[in-house]
Design a protein around this motif. Sequence first.
Motif, PDB file in Angstrom:
ATOM      1  N   GLY A 144       0.907  -1.402  -0.015  1.00 49.43           N
ATOM      2  CA  GLY A 144       0.364   0.129   0.061  1.00 49.43           C
ATOM      3  C   GLY A 144       0.784   1.622   0.277  1.00 49.43           C
ATOM      4  N   HIS A 145       0.062   2.391  -0.901  1.00 51.47           N
ATOM      5  CA  HIS A 145       0.888   3.778  -0.118  1.00 51.47           C
ATOM      6  C   HIS A 145       2.290   3.803  -1.444  1.00 51.47           C
ATOM      7  CE1 HIS A 145      -1.747   4.821   3.132  1.00 51.47           C
ATOM      8  NE2 HIS A 145      -2.069   3.172   2.925  1.00 51.47           N
ATOM      9  N   VAL A 146       2.139   2.911  -2.352  1.00 50.80           N
ATOM     10  CA  VAL A 146       3.635   3.245  -3.000  1.00 50.80           C
ATOM     11  C   VAL A 146       3.344   4.351  -4.335  1.00 50.80           C
ATOM     12  CG1 VAL A 146       5.536   1.368  -4.748  1.00 50.80           C
ATOM     13  CG2 VAL A 146       4.790   0.425  -2.165  1.00 50.80           C
ATOM     14  N   ASN A 147       4.441   4.793  -4.440  1.00 47.90           N
ATOM     15  CA  ASN A 147       4.742   5.408  -5.389  1.00 47.90           C
ATOM     16  C   ASN A 147       5.622   4.723  -6.705  1.00 47.90           C
ATOM     17  OD1 ASN A 147       3.018   7.424  -3.904  1.00 47.90           O
ATOM     18  ND2 ASN A 147       4.065   9.172  -4.874  1.00 47.90           N
ATOM     19  N   ILE A 148       4.871   4.778  -8.074  1.00 48.89           N
ATOM     20  CA  ILE A 148       6.190   4.380  -8.968  1.00 48.89           C
ATOM     21  C   ILE A 148       6.050   5.482 -10.001  1.00 48.89           C
ATOM     22  CG2 ILE A 148       6.353   2.698 -10.697  1.00 48.89           C
ATOM     23  CD1 ILE A 148       6.656   1.811  -7.662  1.00 48.89           C
ATOM     24  N   ASP A 149       6.698   6.019 -10.068  1.00 52.60           N
ATOM     25  CA  ASP A 149       6.675   7.688 -10.777  1.00 52.60           C
ATOM     26  C   ASP A 149       6.862   7.334 -12.221  1.00 52.60           C
ATOM     27  OD1 ASP A 149       6.504   8.715  -8.759  1.00 52.60           O
ATOM     28  OD2 ASP A 149       8.768   9.518  -8.364  1.00 52.60           O
ATOM     29  N   GLU A 150       6.708   8.097 -13.669  1.00 49.08           N
ATOM     30  CA  GLU A 150       7.061   8.310 -14.935  1.00 49.08           C
ATOM     31  C   GLU A 150       7.538   7.552 -15.407  1.00 49.08           C
ATOM     32  OE1 GLU A 150       8.283  11.667 -17.215  1.00 49.08           O
ATOM     33  OE2 GLU A 150       6.708  12.050 -16.263  1.00 49.08           O
ATOM     34  N   GLY A 151       7.842   5.477 -16.488  1.00 53.85           N
ATOM     35  CA  GLY A 151       8.991   5.935 -16.505  1.00 53.85           C
ATOM     36  C   GLY A 151       9.939   4.849 -16.033  1.00 53.85           C
ATOM     37  N   ALA A 152       9.820   4.749 -15.038  1.00 50.77           N
ATOM     38  CA  ALA A 152       9.777   3.683 -14.258  1.00 50.77           C
ATOM     39  C   ALA A 152       9.580   1.666 -14.136  1.00 50.77           C
ATOM     40  CB  ALA A 152       9.560   3.357 -12.728  1.00 50.77           C
ATOM     41  N   GLN A 153      10.771   1.362 -13.941  1.00 47.91           N
ATOM     42  CA  GLN A 153      10.044   0.118 -15.146  1.00 47.91           C
ATOM     43  C   GLN A 153      10.551  -1.222 -13.565  1.00 47.91           C
ATOM     44  OE1 GLN A 153      12.884  -0.717 -18.304  1.00 47.91           O
ATOM     45  NE2 GLN A 153      12.047   0.230 -19.268  1.00 47.91           N
ATOM     46  N   LEU A 154      10.073  -2.218 -13.656  1.00 47.24           N
ATOM     47  CA  LEU A 154      10.484  -3.307 -12.386  1.00 47.24           C
ATOM     48  C   LEU A 154      10.321  -4.788 -13.022  1.00 47.24           C
ATOM     49  CD1 LEU A 154       9.353  -0.662 -10.480  1.00 47.24           C
ATOM     50  CD2 LEU A 154       8.175  -2.662  -8.567  1.00 47.24           C
ATOM     51  N   GLY A 155      11.298  -5.308 -12.658  1.00 50.95           N
ATOM     52  CA  GLY A 155      11.406  -6.237 -13.118  1.00 50.95           C
ATOM     53  C   GLY A 155      10.735  -7.458 -13.261  1.00 50.95           C
ATOM     54  N   LEU A 156      10.880  -8.722 -13.073  1.00 51.07           N
ATOM     55  CA  LEU A 156       9.677 -10.200 -12.750  1.00 51.07           C
ATOM     56  C   LEU A 156      10.238 -10.112 -11.522  1.00 51.07           C
ATOM     57  CD1 LEU A 156      11.357 -12.582 -12.958  1.00 51.07           C
ATOM     58  CD2 LEU A 156      11.222 -13.127 -15.383  1.00 51.07           C
ATOM     59  N   MET A 157       9.499 -10.718 -10.477  1.00 52.57           N
ATOM     60  CA  MET A 157       8.676 -10.703  -8.721  1.00 52.57           C
ATOM     61  C   MET A 157       9.875  -9.811  -8.419  1.00 52.57           C
ATOM     62  SD  MET A 157       9.982 -15.448  -9.599  1.00 52.57           S
ATOM     63  CE  MET A 157       9.322 -15.472  -7.797  1.00 52.57           C
ATOM     64  N   CYS A 158       9.395  -8.914  -8.255  1.00 53.92           N
ATOM     65  CA  CYS A 158      10.218  -7.537  -7.506  1.00 53.92           C
ATOM     66  C   CYS A 158       8.455  -7.661  -6.091  1.00 53.92           C
ATOM     67  CB  CYS A 158      10.119  -6.140  -8.391  1.00 53.92           C
ATOM     68  SG  CYS A 158      11.110  -6.325  -8.823  1.00 53.92           S
ATOM     69  N   ALA A 159       9.314  -6.673  -5.470  1.00 59.20           N
ATOM     70  CA  ALA A 159       8.643  -6.752  -4.367  1.00 59.20           C
ATOM     71  C   ALA A 159       9.004  -5.062  -3.599  1.00 59.20           C
ATOM     72  CB  ALA A 159       8.606  -7.070  -3.461  1.00 59.20           C
ATOM     73  N   GLY A 167      11.575   6.327  -8.222  1.00 60.91           N
ATOM     74  CA  GLY A 167      11.636   7.491  -8.924  1.00 60.91           C
ATOM     75  C   GLY A 167      11.295   7.062 -10.306  1.00 60.91           C
ATOM     76  N   ALA A 168      11.488   8.284 -11.083  1.00 62.63           N
ATOM     77  CA  ALA A 168      11.183   8.168 -12.639  1.00 62.63           C
ATOM     78  C   ALA A 168      12.155   8.156 -13.450  1.00 62.63           C
ATOM     79  CB  ALA A 168      10.814   9.434 -12.971  1.00 62.63           C
ATOM     80  N   HIS A 169      11.805   7.503 -14.151  1.00 64.99           N
ATOM     81  CA  HIS A 169      12.667   6.229 -14.613  1.00 64.99           C
ATOM     82  C   HIS A 169      14.340   5.545 -14.616  1.00 64.99           C
ATOM     83  CE1 HIS A 169      11.000   9.063 -18.190  1.00 64.99           C
ATOM     84  NE2 HIS A 169      11.522   9.630 -16.668  1.00 64.99           N
ATOM     85  N   ALA A 170      13.975   5.451 -12.852  1.00 64.05           N
ATOM     86  CA  ALA A 170      14.414   4.281 -11.767  1.00 64.05           C
ATOM     87  C   ALA A 170      14.117   3.146 -13.126  1.00 64.05           C
ATOM     88  CB  ALA A 170      14.819   4.389 -10.747  1.00 64.05           C
ATOM     89  N   GLN A 171      15.493   2.111 -12.254  1.00 61.22           N
ATOM     90  CA  GLN A 171      15.090   0.678 -12.990  1.00 61.22           C
ATOM     91  C   GLN A 171      15.689  -0.407 -11.876  1.00 61.22           C
ATOM     92  OE1 GLN A 171      18.089  -1.116 -15.981  1.00 61.22           O
ATOM     93  NE2 GLN A 171      16.027  -1.011 -17.313  1.00 61.22           N
ATOM     94  N   ASP A 181      13.202   4.389  -0.912  1.00 67.17           N
ATOM     95  CA  ASP A 181      13.038   5.207  -1.236  1.00 67.17           C
ATOM     96  C   ASP A 181      14.576   5.115  -3.022  1.00 67.17           C
ATOM     97  OD1 ASP A 181      10.585   5.845  -0.635  1.00 67.17           O
ATOM     98  OD2 ASP A 181      11.401   7.536   0.454  1.00 67.17           O
ATOM     99  N   VAL A 182      13.812   4.666  -4.219  1.00 71.80           N
ATOM    100  CA  VAL A 182      14.610   4.948  -5.103  1.00 71.80           C
ATOM    101  C   VAL A 182      14.630   5.682  -5.725  1.00 71.80           C
ATOM    102  CG1 VAL A 182      15.590   3.165  -7.416  1.00 71.80           C
ATOM    103  CG2 VAL A 182      14.598   2.276  -5.339  1.00 71.80           C
ATOM    104  N   PRO A 183      15.801   6.666  -5.573  1.00 75.10           N
ATOM    105  CA  PRO A 183      15.747   7.693  -6.625  1.00 75.10           C
ATOM    106  C   PRO A 183      15.761   7.831  -8.372  1.00 75.10           C
ATOM    107  CG  PRO A 183      18.164   8.194  -4.780  1.00 75.10           C
ATOM    108  CD  PRO A 183      17.191   6.854  -4.914  1.00 75.10           C
ATOM    109  N   PRO A 184      15.458   9.052  -8.828  1.00 72.98           N
ATOM    110  CA  PRO A 184      15.139   8.604 -10.176  1.00 72.98           C
ATOM    111  C   PRO A 184      16.827   8.169 -10.960  1.00 72.98           C
ATOM    112  CG  PRO A 184      14.436  11.296  -9.027  1.00 72.98           C
ATOM    113  CD  PRO A 184      14.898  10.044  -8.361  1.00 72.98           C
ATOM    114  N   HIS A 251      14.610  16.534  -7.646  1.00 75.82           N
ATOM    115  CA  HIS A 251      13.895  18.174  -6.875  1.00 75.82           C
ATOM    116  C   HIS A 251      12.303  17.293  -6.341  1.00 75.82           C
ATOM    117  CE1 HIS A 251      12.613  21.400  -4.914  1.00 75.82           C
ATOM    118  NE2 HIS A 251      11.774  21.194  -5.054  1.00 75.82           N
ATOM    119  N   ALA A 252      11.406  16.708  -7.901  1.00 74.13           N
ATOM    120  CA  ALA A 252       9.864  16.000  -6.911  1.00 74.13           C
ATOM    121  C   ALA A 252      10.337  14.797  -5.955  1.00 74.13           C
ATOM    122  CB  ALA A 252       9.155  16.116  -8.372  1.00 74.13           C
ATOM    123  N   PHE A 253      11.142  14.244  -6.346  1.00 78.18           N
ATOM    124  CA  PHE A 253      11.934  13.492  -5.308  1.00 78.18           C
ATOM    125  C   PHE A 253      11.606  13.326  -4.257  1.00 78.18           C
ATOM    126  CE2 PHE A 253      15.037  10.243  -3.907  1.00 78.18           C
ATOM    127  CZ  PHE A 253      14.210   9.087  -3.968  1.00 78.18           C
TER     128      PHE A 253
END
Length: 263
Positions: A144-159, A167-171, A181-184, A251-253
């Motif tokens: 719950g309450h997770v933010n996934i910003d634009e362009g971010a990519q999560l692989g398979l079986m991630c939690a 952050g945006a465009h993170a991988q 938190d993962v920065p852009p 800055h937004a992150f």
Amino acid sequence: MSISSSAQIGHHCLIESGAMIGAHVRIGPFCTIAAGVDIGDGTVVGSHSVINGLTRLGRDNMIGPYSSIGEVNQDLKYANEATGVVIGDRNRIGKHATIHRGTLQGNGHTVIGHDNHFLNDVHIGHDCLIGDATVMGDHSGLAGHVNIDEGAQLGLMCAVHQFCIVGAHAQIADQSCVVQDVPPFVCAIGNRAFPFGFNRLSPVFLAANIHQQQVIRTLYDRMYHQGIPVEEVKKAARQLASEYPLVAFFHAFFSRSTRGIIR
């Protein structure tokens, strides 16, 4: 209940009074669509799916079979309040997806933007906020309450742990567990996830001029190679954001980050 004359409804569907079904919508057999659901034009819902709660789907989405959208969330404080899910346009959601409605303690809605691609068996918890053009691999889940910003990519079986920001465009690499938190533009891997470079293959990064690319590299080096305090990196991002559009993502992150960043 309002069903467009151009909509195609499969056999043995249950559509409750009060549901809104737009033009050229296709709903596969054995689906249940609850009162209060609004399905936008051109959306396709796979067979045996359930769409519940105050759920609004935009245009031209594709929902895989056996999916559950807008169902009661797993927050123990939830007491059947009128909350829902808002999904934008042109999203592709694989089979067996579960997307839970929001809570009054959170945003009131789980919100998903446009042009996202979620593969099979994904779970999106209550009050998540997901931007545009993100990717979630098979069997990945958001608390719950997770933010996934634009362009971010999560692989398979991630939690991703509750209240985290990706952050945006993170991988995020396959089978990783994110608890901070993962920065852009940062690439992360492992359980618990740690940084292993920046996403130099992001289309947004590749399209930027050499000056912006160098600024992103410098911010990454300051955070992870030079041992500079995060507060100084935040200050630099704030000062550079007006001059370099990509730095605005940082800055937004930083303005929302509360769990600390991965190290």
